[in-house]
Design a protein around this motif. Structure first.
Motif, PDB file in Angstrom:
ATOM      1  N   ILE A  40      54.568 -25.787  16.607  1.00 11.11           N
ATOM      2  CA  ILE A  40      55.368 -27.031  16.238  1.00 11.11           C
ATOM      3  C   ILE A  40      54.035 -27.887  15.858  1.00 11.11           C
ATOM      4  O   ILE A  40      53.761 -28.614  14.714  1.00 11.11           O
ATOM      5  N   ILE A  41      53.375 -28.094  16.680  1.00 11.67           N
ATOM      6  CA  ILE A  41      51.764 -28.917  16.396  1.00 11.67           C
ATOM      7  C   ILE A  41      51.089 -28.193  15.311  1.00 11.67           C
ATOM      8  O   ILE A  41      50.495 -28.900  14.497  1.00 11.67           O
ATOM      9  N   GLY A  42      50.939 -26.813  15.576  1.00 12.22           N
ATOM     10  CA  GLY A  42      50.322 -26.015  14.262  1.00 12.22           C
ATOM     11  C   GLY A  42      50.902 -26.626  12.909  1.00 12.22           C
ATOM     12  O   GLY A  42      50.190 -26.786  11.826  1.00 12.22           O
ATOM     13  N   LEU A  43      52.184 -26.515  12.919  1.00 10.99           N
ATOM     14  CA  LEU A  43      52.657 -26.767  11.499  1.00 10.99           C
ATOM     15  C   LEU A  43      52.707 -28.210  11.181  1.00 10.99           C
ATOM     16  O   LEU A  43      52.207 -28.454   9.978  1.00 10.99           O
ATOM     17  N   LEU A  81      35.291 -27.607   9.096  1.00  9.10           N
ATOM     18  CA  LEU A  81      36.021 -26.776  10.245  1.00  9.10           C
ATOM     19  C   LEU A  81      34.909 -26.218  10.976  1.00  9.10           C
ATOM     20  O   LEU A  81      34.782 -24.948  10.623  1.00  9.10           O
ATOM     21  N   THR A  82      34.100 -26.683  11.992  1.00  6.41           N
ATOM     22  CA  THR A  82      33.015 -25.903  12.668  1.00  6.41           C
ATOM     23  C   THR A  82      33.471 -25.612  14.086  1.00  6.41           C
ATOM     24  O   THR A  82      32.441 -25.036  14.625  1.00  6.41           O
ATOM     25  N   SER A  83      34.642 -25.681  14.404  1.00  2.98           N
ATOM     26  CA  SER A  83      34.979 -25.138  15.678  1.00  2.98           C
ATOM     27  C   SER A  83      35.212 -23.606  15.898  1.00  2.98           C
ATOM     28  O   SER A  83      35.310 -23.061  14.947  1.00  2.98           O
ATOM     29  N   LEU A  84      35.124 -23.130  17.166  1.00  5.32           N
ATOM     30  CA  LEU A  84      35.244 -21.865  17.309  1.00  5.32           C
ATOM     31  C   LEU A  84      36.805 -21.303  16.789  1.00  5.32           C
ATOM     32  O   LEU A  84      37.790 -22.013  16.963  1.00  5.32           O
ATOM     33  N   LYS A  85      36.781 -19.938  16.422  1.00  2.93           N
ATOM     34  CA  LYS A  85      38.115 -19.408  15.852  1.00  2.93           C
ATOM     35  C   LYS A  85      38.931 -19.527  17.245  1.00  2.93           C
ATOM     36  O   LYS A  85      38.612 -18.924  18.145  1.00  2.93           O
ATOM     37  N   LYS A  86      40.157 -20.320  16.985  1.00  4.93           N
ATOM     38  CA  LYS A  86      41.315 -20.275  17.866  1.00  4.93           C
ATOM     39  C   LYS A  86      40.835 -20.911  18.887  1.00  4.93           C
ATOM     40  O   LYS A  86      42.067 -20.715  19.958  1.00  4.93           O
ATOM     41  N   ALA A  87      39.915 -21.591  19.199  1.00  2.72           N
ATOM     42  CA  ALA A  87      39.518 -22.091  20.462  1.00  2.72           C
ATOM     43  C   ALA A  87      40.500 -23.388  20.550  1.00  2.72           C
ATOM     44  O   ALA A  87      41.069 -23.603  21.756  1.00  2.72           O
ATOM     45  N   GLY A  88      40.904 -24.168  19.463  1.00  2.00           N
ATOM     46  CA  GLY A  88      41.945 -25.155  19.578  1.00  2.00           C
ATOM     47  C   GLY A  88      43.106 -24.834  20.314  1.00  2.00           C
ATOM     48  O   GLY A  88      43.960 -25.589  20.971  1.00  2.00           O
ATOM     49  N   ARG A  89      43.631 -23.532  19.954  1.00  2.00           N
ATOM     50  CA  ARG A  89      44.922 -23.091  20.264  1.00  2.00           C
ATOM     51  C   ARG A  89      44.891 -22.959  21.740  1.00  2.00           C
ATOM     52  O   ARG A  89      45.990 -23.234  22.481  1.00  2.00           O
ATOM     53  N   TYR A  90      43.645 -22.269  22.229  1.00  2.00           N
ATOM     54  CA  TYR A  90      43.643 -22.002  23.651  1.00  2.00           C
ATOM     55  C   TYR A  90      43.606 -23.119  24.441  1.00  2.00           C
ATOM     56  O   TYR A  90      44.097 -23.343  25.653  1.00  2.00           O
ATOM     57  N   ILE A  91      42.663 -24.092  23.900  1.00  2.00           N
ATOM     58  CA  ILE A  91      42.750 -25.514  24.652  1.00  2.00           C
ATOM     59  C   ILE A  91      44.054 -26.220  24.850  1.00  2.00           C
ATOM     60  O   ILE A  91      44.311 -26.683  25.859  1.00  2.00           O
ATOM     61  N   GLY A  92      44.670 -26.033  23.635  1.00  2.00           N
ATOM     62  CA  GLY A  92      45.910 -26.761  23.822  1.00  2.00           C
ATOM     63  C   GLY A  92      46.870 -26.131  24.741  1.00  2.00           C
ATOM     64  O   GLY A  92      47.576 -26.677  25.399  1.00  2.00           O
ATOM     65  N   ILE A  93      46.940 -24.702  24.790  1.00  2.00           N
ATOM     66  CA  ILE A  93      47.798 -24.066  25.648  1.00  2.00           C
ATOM     67  C   ILE A  93      47.569 -24.426  27.047  1.00  2.00           C
ATOM     68  O   ILE A  93      48.423 -24.820  28.048  1.00  2.00           O
ATOM     69  N   PHE A  94      46.145 -24.175  27.388  1.00  2.00           N
ATOM     70  CA  PHE A  94      45.937 -24.676  29.080  1.00  2.00           C
ATOM     71  C   PHE A  94      45.927 -26.213  29.232  1.00  2.00           C
ATOM     72  O   PHE A  94      46.327 -26.523  30.391  1.00  2.00           O
ATOM     73  N   GLU A  95      45.722 -26.930  28.362  1.00  2.00           N
ATOM     74  CA  GLU A  95      46.111 -28.365  28.582  1.00  2.00           C
ATOM     75  C   GLU A  95      47.443 -28.834  28.638  1.00  2.00           C
ATOM     76  O   GLU A  95      47.922 -29.515  29.727  1.00  2.00           O
TER      77      GLU A  95
END
Length: 243
Positions: free
Chosen positions: A145-148, A163-177
């Motif tokens: 939902i957040i991605g969309l 967009l200079t962040s690591l690939k898919k880093a935001g997704r995993y950060i979001g999951i863990f948080e």
């Protein structure tokens, strides 16, 4: 119960010592290079069983270390042939070892008959179902939902090469948080959630002065607040249903 717990700890101790403490990088590299021809592979598998035998100290159960050694050998060999020097194969390797240890534990404690009733009770427990579904929801659907919801801002940043962040880093950060926030809610540690938000805000605003940093910071904060808000709502709904 005390015996069962001690036995489980003994089995885990033997595995951890064998798989992590008694393997050097040089010996691991020998296994990766030579695979089934590596002498250390055989020694390592034998050591897994022997150490379990010595720690558990049930001398009549000599077949247990044999089973552990043989299964350890084939699990490690499977991983080596998969060239499994990745997180995926590491986790699968450890999962297979743990399943073997679980089988040994069930056999030694004569608890095989309790497995089906335990699973049945677990699947019939409202608390277990609510907690399981809650964690699955915050890990997967909420992230989707957040991605969309933030896709247009992500596209805008990407078009400007910002967009200079690591690939898919935001997704995993979001999951863990979200896992962490939900756990804090379920354990009544609400104040710690504020520290998480503050810490992430400080980290993100430290990039604000960089080229394109403002847009990326705003994009991340929007996603973070959505993530926290949805997780908090789900967490309180779970508390209403369970507690």
């Amino acid at each position: 119960m005390k015996y069962e717990l001690v036995l489980a700890l003994q089995l885990i101790l033997a595995h951890v010592v064998t798989d992590f403490l008694l393997q050097s990088e040089k010996l691991i590299e020998q296994k990766r290079t030579k695979k089934a021809r590596a002498p250390f592979l055989y020694f390592h598998a034998a050591l897994a069983g022997l150490l379990t035998y010595l720690i558990v100290q049930d001398w009549s159960m000599w077949l247990i270390p044999v089973i552990i050694s043989v299964t350890h050998f084939f699990i490690d060999l499977w991983k080596l042939h998969k060239n499994g020097n990745t997180l995926k194969y590491f986790l699968l390797d450890q999962l297979f070892h743990i399943l073997v240890l679980l089988g040994v534990w069930l056999y030694l404690t004569d608890n095989f008959d309790a497995v089906i009733p335990f699973i049945t009770d677990l699947l019939s427990s409202k608390a277990a179902l609510v907690i399981g579904i809650g964690y699955l929801v915050v890990i997967f659907p909420v992230g989707f939902i957040i991605g969309l919801a933030t896709q247009r801002w992500q596209d805008e940043i990407a078009q400007e090469d910002e967009l200079t962040s690591l690939k898919k880093a935001g997704r995993y950060i979001g999951i863990f948080e979200r896992i962490l926030v939900l756990t804090l809610i379920l354990t009544n540690n609400f104040s710690a959630i504020g520290f998480l938000i503050a810490a992430k805000s400080i980290l993100r605003f430290s990039d604000k002065g960089k080229s394109g940093g403002r847009k990326q910071t705003e994009y991340v904060l929007i996603g973070t607040l959505m993530s926290f808000a949805l997780t908090i709502i789900i967490g309180f709904l779970m508390r209403v249903l369970v507690f």
